[in-house]
Design an enzyme around this catalytic site. Structure first.
Site, short mmCIF file in Angstrom:
data_model
loop_
_atom_site.label_atom_id
_atom_site.label_comp_id
_atom_site.label_asym_id
_atom_site.label_seq_id
_atom_site.Cartn_x
_atom_site.Cartn_y
_atom_site.Cartn_z
N LYS A 198 19.14 73.97 22.53
CA LYS A 198 17.75 73.52 22.38
C LYS A 198 17.35 72.90 23.69
CE LYS A 198 20.06 69.29 19.71
NZ LYS A 198 20.45 68.31 20.63
N ASN A 239 22.55 54.60 16.22
CA ASN A 239 21.06 54.45 17.29
C ASN A 239 20.13 55.35 16.96
OD1 ASN A 239 21.04 56.43 20.25
ND2 ASN A 239 20.65 54.78 20.33
N SER A 253 16.19 62.74 29.03
CA SER A 253 17.45 62.26 29.90
C SER A 253 17.04 63.40 30.82
CB SER A 253 18.66 63.20 29.14
OG SER A 253 19.80 62.66 29.04
N LYS A 275 28.07 71.53 28.31
CA LYS A 275 29.11 70.47 26.59
C LYS A 275 30.24 70.23 27.68
CE LYS A 275 27.64 67.83 23.71
NZ LYS A 275 26.15 67.23 23.14
N LYS A 308 22.73 71.52 32.00
CA LYS A 308 23.07 69.86 31.26
C LYS A 308 23.27 70.19 29.85
CE LYS A 308 20.81 65.83 31.31
NZ LYS A 308 21.83 65.56 31.38
N THR A 351 15.86 59.27 20.96
CA THR A 351 16.64 60.40 20.20
C THR A 351 15.92 60.09 18.87
OG1 THR A 351 18.28 61.20 20.87
CG2 THR A 351 18.17 61.42 18.32
#
Ligand code: NAD
Length: 419
Positions: free
Chosen positions: A93, A220, A348, A105, A69, A189
């Site tokens: 993470k 954001n 997510s 990624k 992911k 976030t």
């Protein structure tokens, strides 16, 4: 720092953690490079009828706990090394948050801001066609990153579904709520950072109600955090963005500032507050400082000027390794990016779960409650590790993440024992 230096620095982080844990060099060997990185050439018909090719990468690091992911970025500075370093960091993470994922990624070398939409759409679709068999809800689940958004996810999803006979939308996250996205993803976030700041305040015996906060960045992440932490009772006194900065010791009117930004595309010129520079913002005598704009902002020199008790990293890599050392020596609690800004990937994950549950909609309140739970658990685990080893929270985060990855590898027989 260029892509190859970034990769080396990331590998060094892993090496130091493996050494500190007293684990075998084999653990480092397994974690230092991604399992695979696929290179994709994407042919695109340009508006004048000519053909252009764009180069993209998808890197999958280590599927120790589940499918891969991580986001996909469209940017002119993308390199293979950078994508690989980011895939490794996604493993860390995901590991810290206890998500059932390995790190991944993706990136395409292009400048989407200077390209017409139909070209960006062809790039998105071509990227997915090139990766065809690599992606899937139980294989690799991409998400938005720099210059990609729900629009791009929709194109990617549509292209993926063309090549498959099953309509499984959970192969991408960060989708619009209309096509399987989850409520609260955009704010996730910033909200996650607010939960982390609340916990960090407890550690430092600071009351969040009335605590003063300075933020670099009002995009954001910065804006989402500002609104969330203000709703918890904190006082946001200073914000900078690419246009300038504003400071009011009495607290900024965030709604008025948001309206001003929508009208003028930045905080500059906002009345009712004094102008402030980034350097001045970093040196404010506030309780909490949140860099939420760019990497490399707090180096050793800037770190000497910081007067906040807590630095919570909203951006990726806003503090240099030297800057981090200085913050730690000066007794400032630095909550590292891989913990503080993990709210996005965590929600997510909830979106993926929602998809796996047949699309049964999670109410926003449930998303927030679960996010709170995940962020607090991760914060406490990292804090305990850092206290146990007598190191900074940044080093503690790396130790905790690598320890969990190493133990998972040993259990699965990827390495013969840890020592
Ligand atoms: P964004 O583009 O929405 O906002 C970036 C903000 O930084 C803008 O307000 C911009 O004006 C400001 N900025 C740019 N140059 C500046 C300067 N010189 N001084 C002060 N401010 C400046 O981006 P974002 O999504 O908010 O992401 C910010 C950071 O957080 C990035 O490092 C990103 O990788 C990281 N991050 C984002 C997410 C997410 O969910 N969006 C998740 C994890 C990490």
């Amino acid at each position: 720092m260029n892509g190859s230096e970034f990769l080396q620095a990331t590998q060094e982080t892993i090496r130091v953690a493996v050494d500190t844990l007293g684990y075998s060099p084999n653990v480092y060997k397994m974690l230092r490079i991604p399992r695979r990185t696929l290179e994709v050439n994407i042919g695109v018909t340009m508006p004048d009828g000519s053909l252009e090719t764009f180069l993209g990468y998808r890197s999958q690091h280590a599927a120790i706990f589940g499918p891969y992911k991580g986001g996909v970025r469209f940017h002119q500075n993308v390199t293979k090394d950078e994508v690989e370093a980011l895939a490794i960091l996604m493993s860390l993470k995901n590991s810290i948050l206890g998500l059932p994922y390995g790190g991944a990624k993706g990136g395409v070398i292009c400048d989407p801001l200077s390209l017409p939409q139909p070209v960006v759409e062809q790039i998105a679709r071509g990227f997915v066609r090139g990766l065809k068999d690599m992606l899937g809800p139980y294989k690799d689940i991409p998400a938005p990153d720099i210059n990609t958004n729900p629009r791009v996810m929709a194109w990617m999803l549509d292209e993926f579904l063309k090549g498959h006979s099953e309509f499984d939308f959970s192969v991408f996250t960060g989708k619009s709520t209309n096509i399987g996205g989850i409520e609260g993803r955009t704010a996730a976030t910033g909200l996650g950072i607010a939960f982390i700041v609340r916990e960090a305040c407890k550690v430092r015996n600071i009351s969040l109600r009335g605590a003063t906060v300075a933020i670099q960045g009002f995009g954001n992440v910065g804006r989402g955090f500002a609104l969330a932490v203000a709703a918890m009772g904190a006082k946001v006194v200073a914000i900078t963005d690419a246009t300038g900065g504003v400071y009011s010791p009495l607290g900024l009117d965030l709604q008025a500032l948001s309206t001003h930004c929508e009208a003028t595309r930045g905080v500059r010129g906002f009345t009712g507050a004094d102008a402030i520079t980034n350097a001045e913002l970093f040196a404010l005598p506030v309780d909490v400082l949140v860099p939420a704009a760019m990497e490399g902002q707090i180096d050793a020199q800037v770190a000497q000027t910081v007067r906040a008790a807590i630095v919570a990293e909203g951006a990726n890599g806003p503090t240099t390794p030297d800057g981090s050392k200085v913050l730690h020596e000066r007794g400032i609690l630095e909550v590292p990016d891989i913990l503080a800004n993990a709210g996005g990937v965590t929600v997510s994950y909830f979106e993926w779960v929602q998809g796996r549950q047949g699309g049964l909609k999670w109410p926003e309140r449930k998303v927030e409650r679960y996010l709170d739970r995940y962020m607090v658990a991760a914060f406490n685990a990292v804090l305990a590790t850092s206290l146990n080893y007598g190191v900074s929270m940044r080093d503690g985060a790396n130790l905790f993440a690598v320890d969990r990855l190493a133990k998972g590898m040993a259990e699965r027989g990827w390495v013969q024992g840890l020592k």
